[in-house]
Design a protein around this motif. Structure first.
Motif, PDB file in Angstrom:
ATOM      1  N   GLU A  45       0.833  -1.213   0.000  1.00  0.00           N
ATOM      2  CA  GLU A  45       0.000   0.000   0.000  1.00  0.00           C
ATOM      3  C   GLU A  45       0.866   1.261   0.000  1.00  0.00           C
ATOM      4  N   MET A  46       1.956   1.244   0.776  1.00  0.00           N
ATOM      5  CA  MET A  46       2.850   2.403   0.797  1.00  0.00           C
ATOM      6  C   MET A  46       3.463   2.646  -0.573  1.00  0.00           C
ATOM      7  N   MET A  47       3.807   1.576  -1.272  1.00  0.00           N
ATOM      8  CA  MET A  47       4.393   1.733  -2.601  1.00  0.00           C
ATOM      9  C   MET A  47       3.363   2.250  -3.608  1.00  0.00           C
ATOM     10  N   LYS A  48       2.093   1.849  -3.427  1.00  0.00           N
ATOM     11  CA  LYS A  48       1.034   2.381  -4.298  1.00  0.00           C
ATOM     12  C   LYS A  48       0.861   3.881  -4.053  1.00  0.00           C
ATOM     13  N   ILE A  49       0.884   4.275  -2.782  1.00  0.00           N
ATOM     14  CA  ILE A  49       0.759   5.696  -2.450  1.00  0.00           C
ATOM     15  C   ILE A  49       1.954   6.461  -2.998  1.00  0.00           C
ATOM     16  N   ASN A  50       3.139   5.866  -2.881  1.00  0.00           N
ATOM     17  CA  ASN A  50       4.344   6.496  -3.400  1.00  0.00           C
ATOM     18  C   ASN A  50       4.221   6.710  -4.912  1.00  0.00           C
ATOM     19  N   ALA A  51       3.686   5.724  -5.621  1.00  0.00           N
ATOM     20  CA  ALA A  51       3.504   5.857  -7.069  1.00  0.00           C
ATOM     21  C   ALA A  51       2.493   6.955  -7.393  1.00  0.00           C
TER      22      ALA A  51
END
Length: 130
Positions: A58-64
């Motif tokens: 989820e953090m990586m999706k938000i980062n993207a």
């Protein structure tokens, strides 16, 4: 093509089958994988481990999403007739986005270190993976 591995048949009471199904659901493993891990005295994955990896995803999706927003702001900066006050706000927002992205990355790396302690953090392809 069918497997040539030996096949084991196990008869279970309804309570045992319920417990096996619970273990499979909690560990996200198949029945065969659960039996194999128990046979080799290997631990089953903990529920918190999956929650941690899901949090990293989820953090990586938000980062993207933040990266896409930053790119849109860069496009706005490329416009020729941007008022000076709006230009300052866009630059400040771009800085905030970059800080948030760095914080997300650091948090994800720290969480990964807790979930996978044997893995050393560092650069890609470095000599630190010994």
């Amino acid at each position: 093509m069918p497997s040539r591995k030996p096949f084991a048949k196990v008869l279970l009471d309804p309570e045992d089958e319920t417990r096996l199904n619970e273990l499979c659901a909690q560990s996200r493993l198949s029945r065969s994988q659960v039996f194999r891990r128990l046979l080799h005295n290997l631990p089953l994955p903990a529920k918190g481990t999956f929650e941690g990896w899901d949090a990293i995803t989820e953090m990586m999706k938000i980062n993207a999403d933040q990266a896409r927003l930053g790119n849109l702001l860069k496009l706005a900066l490329a416009e020729v007739d941007v008022p000076a006050d709006l230009l300052a706000q866009i630059r400040a927002l771009s800085g905030d986005i970059a800080e948030t992205q760095a914080l997300l990355k650091d948090t994800a790396v720290a969480l990964r270190g807790q979930l996978q302690p044997r893995r050393k953090s560092g650069g890609l392809g470095g000599d630190d993976n010994t």
